[in-house]
Design an enzyme around this catalytic site. Structure first.
Site, PDB file in Angstrom:
ATOM      1  N   ARG A  82      29.762  22.868   3.109  1.00 25.23           N
ATOM      2  CA  ARG A  82      29.790  21.466   2.682  1.00 25.23           C
ATOM      3  C   ARG A  82      30.703  20.645   3.600  1.00 25.23           C
ATOM      4  O   ARG A  82      31.325  21.182   4.507  1.00 25.23           O
ATOM      5  CB  ARG A  82      30.205  21.409   1.210  1.00 25.23           C
TER       6      ARG A  82
ATOM      7  N   ARG B 165       0.807  -1.227   0.000  1.00 25.28           N
ATOM      8  CA  ARG B 165       0.000   0.000   0.000  1.00 25.28           C
ATOM      9  C   ARG B 165       0.838   1.275   0.000  1.00 25.28           C
ATOM     10  O   ARG B 165       0.317   2.353  -0.237  1.00 25.28           O
ATOM     11  CB  ARG B 165      -0.958  -0.019   1.210  1.00 25.28           C
TER      12      ARG B 165
ATOM     13  N   ASN C 200      -6.735  -4.150  17.272  1.00 31.69           N
ATOM     14  CA  ASN C 200      -5.471  -4.783  17.618  1.00 31.69           C
ATOM     15  C   ASN C 200      -4.322  -3.883  17.166  1.00 31.69           C
ATOM     16  O   ASN C 200      -4.258  -3.502  16.007  1.00 31.69           O
ATOM     17  CB  ASN C 200      -5.412  -6.139  16.895  1.00 31.69           C
TER      18      ASN C 200
ATOM     19  N   THR D 166       1.640 -12.864   9.249  1.00 33.87           N
ATOM     20  CA  THR D 166       2.292 -12.505  10.511  1.00 33.87           C
ATOM     21  C   THR D 166       2.537 -13.721  11.421  1.00 33.87           C
ATOM     22  O   THR D 166       3.527 -13.759  12.152  1.00 33.87           O
ATOM     23  CB  THR D 166       1.464 -11.442  11.271  1.00 33.87           C
TER      24      THR D 166
ATOM     25  N   LYS E  15      34.075  24.299   1.350  1.00 34.06           N
ATOM     26  CA  LYS E  15      34.222  22.836   1.380  1.00 34.06           C
ATOM     27  C   LYS E  15      35.624  22.471   1.799  1.00 34.06           C
ATOM     28  O   LYS E  15      36.583  23.072   1.316  1.00 34.06           O
ATOM     29  CB  LYS E  15      33.931  22.283  -0.025  1.00 34.06           C
TER      30      LYS E  15
ATOM     31  N   GLU F  98      -9.719  -9.828  11.186  1.00 33.39           N
ATOM     32  CA  GLU F  98      -9.127  -8.841  10.286  1.00 33.39           C
ATOM     33  C   GLU F  98     -10.233  -8.133   9.514  1.00 33.39           C
ATOM     34  O   GLU F  98     -11.278  -8.729   9.229  1.00 33.39           O
ATOM     35  CB  GLU F  98      -8.166  -9.530   9.306  1.00 33.39           C
TER      36      GLU F  98
ATOM     37  N   SER G  16      38.913  41.980  -3.520  1.00 34.55           N
ATOM     38  CA  SER G  16      37.781  41.389  -4.233  1.00 34.55           C
ATOM     39  C   SER G  16      38.204  40.801  -5.576  1.00 34.55           C
ATOM     40  O   SER G  16      39.173  41.245  -6.173  1.00 34.55           O
ATOM     41  CB  SER G  16      36.720  42.465  -4.499  1.00 34.55           C
TER      42      SER G  16
ATOM     43  N   ASN H 247      40.719  38.607   5.789  1.00 37.89           N
ATOM     44  CA  ASN H 247      39.552  39.110   5.072  1.00 37.89           C
ATOM     45  C   ASN H 247      39.560  38.550   3.659  1.00 37.89           C
ATOM     46  O   ASN H 247      40.512  38.751   2.910  1.00 37.89           O
ATOM     47  CB  ASN H 247      39.581  40.640   5.013  1.00 37.89           C
TER      48      ASN H 247
ATOM     49  N   ASN I 294       0.685   1.945   6.898  1.00 36.80           N
ATOM     50  CA  ASN I 294       0.412   1.096   5.739  1.00 36.80           C
ATOM     51  C   ASN I 294       0.449   1.895   4.446  1.00 36.80           C
ATOM     52  O   ASN I 294       0.627   1.333   3.374  1.00 36.80           O
ATOM     53  CB  ASN I 294      -0.958   0.419   5.883  1.00 36.80           C
TER      54      ASN I 294
HETATM   55  C1  UD1 Z   1      -1.749  -6.410  11.413  1.00 36.34           C
HETATM   56  C2  UD1 Z   1      -2.694  -7.294  12.237  1.00 36.34           C
HETATM   57  C3  UD1 Z   1      -3.935  -6.460  12.606  1.00 36.34           C
HETATM   58  C4  UD1 Z   1      -3.499  -5.223  13.360  1.00 36.34           C
HETATM   59  C5  UD1 Z   1      -2.442  -4.429  12.588  1.00 36.34           C
HETATM   60  C6  UD1 Z   1      -1.868  -3.357  13.492  1.00 36.34           C
HETATM   61  C7  UD1 Z   1      -2.454  -9.613  11.460  1.00 36.34           C
HETATM   62  C8  UD1 Z   1      -3.035 -10.689  10.657  1.00 36.34           C
HETATM   63  N1  UD1 Z   1      -3.085  -8.431  11.455  1.00 36.34           N
HETATM   64  O1  UD1 Z   1      -2.433  -6.075  10.221  1.00 36.34           O
HETATM   65  O2  UD1 Z   1      -4.815  -7.238  13.406  1.00 36.34           O
HETATM   66  O3  UD1 Z   1      -4.624  -4.391  13.598  1.00 36.34           O
HETATM   67  O4  UD1 Z   1      -1.364  -5.270  12.175  1.00 36.34           O
HETATM   68  O5  UD1 Z   1      -1.031  -2.477  12.810  1.00 36.34           O
HETATM   69  O6  UD1 Z   1      -1.457  -9.844  12.125  1.00 36.34           O
HETATM   70  N2  UD1 Z   1       4.869  -9.090   8.168  1.00 36.34           N
HETATM   71  C9  UD1 Z   1       5.838 -10.078   8.115  1.00 36.34           C
HETATM   72  N3  UD1 Z   1       5.597 -11.193   7.382  1.00 36.34           N
HETATM   73  C10 UD1 Z   1       4.439 -11.394   6.729  1.00 36.34           C
HETATM   74  C11 UD1 Z   1       3.457 -10.392   6.781  1.00 36.34           C
HETATM   75  C12 UD1 Z   1       3.688  -9.261   7.527  1.00 36.34           C
HETATM   76  O7  UD1 Z   1       6.903  -9.931   8.706  1.00 36.34           O
HETATM   77  O8  UD1 Z   1       4.308 -12.464   6.092  1.00 36.34           O
HETATM   78  C13 UD1 Z   1       5.141  -7.871   8.950  1.00 36.34           C
HETATM   79  C14 UD1 Z   1       5.040  -6.603   8.131  1.00 36.34           C
HETATM   80  O9  UD1 Z   1       6.291  -6.257   7.588  1.00 36.34           O
HETATM   81  C15 UD1 Z   1       4.535  -5.577   9.163  1.00 36.34           C
HETATM   82  C16 UD1 Z   1       3.785  -6.423  10.166  1.00 36.34           C
HETATM   83  O10 UD1 Z   1       4.171  -7.762   9.958  1.00 36.34           O
HETATM   84  O11 UD1 Z   1       5.618  -4.917   9.809  1.00 36.34           O
HETATM   85  C17 UD1 Z   1       2.284  -6.276  10.002  1.00 36.34           C
HETATM   86  O12 UD1 Z   1       1.917  -6.662   8.684  1.00 36.34           O
HETATM   87  P1  UD1 Z   1       0.841  -5.864   7.864  1.00 36.34           P
HETATM   88  O13 UD1 Z   1       0.679  -6.525   6.559  1.00 36.34           O
HETATM   89  O14 UD1 Z   1       1.106  -4.419   7.900  1.00 36.34           O
HETATM   90  O15 UD1 Z   1      -0.452  -6.213   8.761  1.00 36.34           O
HETATM   91  P2  UD1 Z   1      -1.768  -5.372   8.917  1.00 36.34           P
HETATM   92  O16 UD1 Z   1      -2.660  -5.626   7.774  1.00 36.34           O
HETATM   93  O17 UD1 Z   1      -1.451  -3.966   9.217  1.00 36.34           O
HETATM   94 CA    CA Z   2       0.346  -2.771   9.319  1.00 33.71          CA
END
Ligand code: UD1
Ligand code: CA
Length: 458
Positions: A333, A16, A171, A80, A351, A156, A405, A377, A228
């Protein structure tokens, strides 16, 4: 506080954001977004701290290692829940609470996490969840509660019914969870949702179905904005900027209009400094006491006490000693060193040059690769010709020299103490101390010549 491990999730692409750069690498007040979260985790001094990387893994891992944390690769990113699973092996001998944070929530404060930890321990819960009530909860996972008020599960937004979407408690993506339960529960999570991902949030529902105790802790909405989109990034940037400026006001720094001053989290400022609108202080900049700065940008520079920086200056990796005056429209610089009480004025570029104590370069000059003594100067339009197209050469100007100058100093060249260079001179060989150097042709006046020409032209 009992021994705790931390996992930061930072493997996602951040679709996004519509960016070439991985979301967590986007800069925010002098650090990357992830850098802010890592700084927080480091300030809590956890025994083990991991960052799950995936998208642009090489660049993100480098940042993680430089911060002294351990990267864990998630390839491909499958949600996640799957991200947290990457820490299973690294935490196999660990039992105790694991703090889980999102790499895209950079405003969280240390005090909030400390309170969350204290509440979690007191509640003796298996899972703790940091939640927040938002007027506009769109984009976040909603916290569904049972009739008795206990947390039931998280849904979600993409999977929620219209009614569930009206829930304003969301959350934050910050959890505390017992390590043994966490990895046991994650093994049960299935990608049965609209996004086909392994959701970490499903762990909450699993704890409930096992009858384990849960606790929710409410946070300040301003602290848990998840970035996001670019709009979120701007919102977070504004909150962070306000927070930084307020902190400096508490330390004795004056702001004429704080909403129009940008200060990186990495900058230091002394008391009685006054910042006018349009000031931008970046990187490892250190500003002394009693400094006045008008609309200018200062990056990675050291500014001494009682310095004045007038409007529209750019300073990069420069050193300015006490009581010096810079600008308006000056460009310092890298490795420009402006000694005590010296002056760099309008349209002067400096610089790799030391301008000695009390020396002045007030107008329209280029000073590069030069060592300039005290009490010198530099006349308007002076240029150190430091470059022959291939190499750079040094210019040395000793104390108390007066440079007229429109002088060019063709380096390498030196001007001895107390020498005087006549205006319009091109210096190509060394000038001894106390000498006068003139290289221009003698002026001759032809009486009436101009008048005669005018008459002829008519
Ligand atoms: C997530 C939560 C949501 C919460 C929100 C808060 C889940 C399913 N949803 O949603 O409930 O309200 O955060 O901000 O957990 N990431 C990974 N690996 C992955 C996917 C994501 O490391 O496979 C990391 C992303 O880089 C990010 C974080 O996890 O830093 C959250 O992922 P994101 O896709 O932003 O989740 P949200 O849709 O915001
Ligand atoms: Ca997020």
């Amino acid at each position: 506080m009992s021994v705790c491990a931390a996992i930061i999730l930072a493997a996602g692409k951040g679709t996004r954001m519509k960016s070439r750069l991985a979301k967590v690498l986007h800069p925010l007040a002098g650090r990357s977004m992830l850098g802010h979260v890592m700084t927080l985790v480091k300030s809590l001094a956890f025994e083990k701290a991991f960052v799950v990387v995936g998208h642009q893994a090489e660049a993100v891992s480098k940042l993680v290692s430089e911060a002294g944390l351990s990267p864990l690769l998630q390839d491909p990113p499958r949600g996640t829940g799957d991200a947290v699973l990457q820490a299973k092996e690294a935490l196999k001998d660990f039992s105790g609470p694991v703090l889980i944070l999102n790499g895209d929530t950079p405003l969280l404060r240390k005090e909030t996490i400390e309170q969350f930890l204290a509440d979690y321990e007191e509640a003796e819960a298996a899972v703790g969840l940091l939640t927040v009530f938002l007027e506009n909860p769109s984009g976040y996972g909603r916290v569904l509660r049972r009739k008795d008020g206990g947390i039931d599960r998280i849904v979600e937004e993409k999977d929620a019914t219209a009614e569930q979407r009206t829930v304003k408690e969301v959350n934050t993506g910050v959890y505390l969870c017992d390590a043994d339960f966490l990895f046991r529960a994650l093994a049960q999570v299935q990608p049965n949702n609209k996004q086909g991902e392994y959701y970490l949030t499903d762990v909450i529902g699993i704890a409930v179905s096992e009858g384990l105790p849960l606790m929710g802790c409410e946070a300040d909405p301003k602290e848990v904005i998840g970035v996001n989109s670019r709009a979120d990034l701007a919102a977070v940037s504004a909150v962070l900027s306000q927070r930084i400026n307020k902190q400096w006001m508490a330390e004795g720094v004056s702001f004429i209009d704080p909403a129009r001053v940008q200060i990186d989290a990495t900058v230091k400022i002394g008391a009685d400094t006054v910042l006018y609108p349009g000031v931008c202080l970046q990187g490892e900049t250190e500003i002394g006491e009693g400094v006045t700065i008008y609309a200018s940008r200062v990056l990675d520079s050291k500014i001494g006490d009682d310095v004045m920086i007038k409007d529209h200056c750019v300073l990069e990796k420069a050193v300015v000693e006490s009581q010096a005056v810079i600008g308006p429209f000056a460009h310092l610089r890298p490795d420009a060193v402006i000694r005590k009480k010296a002056k760099v004025g309008n349209f002067v570029e400096v610089k790799k040059t030391v301008l000695g104590e009390g020396s002045k370069a007030s107008h329209l000059s280029y000073l590069g690769d030069a060592t300039i003594g005290a009490g010198v100067n530099i006349g308007a339009g002076t240029i150190t010709c430091n470059y022959d197209g291939k190499n750079k050469f040094q210019t040395i100007i000793e104390d108390d020299v007066f440079i007229g100058s429109d002088t060019q100093l063709v380096a390498p060249v030196s001007v001895g103490k107390g020498a005087l260079i006549a205006a319009g001179t091109t210096i190509t060989k060394d000038v001894p101390a106390d000498a006068l150097a003139v290289s221009r042709t003698k002026q001759s006046n032809i009486a009436g010549w101009a008048k005669k020409k005018r008459a002829k032209d008519l």
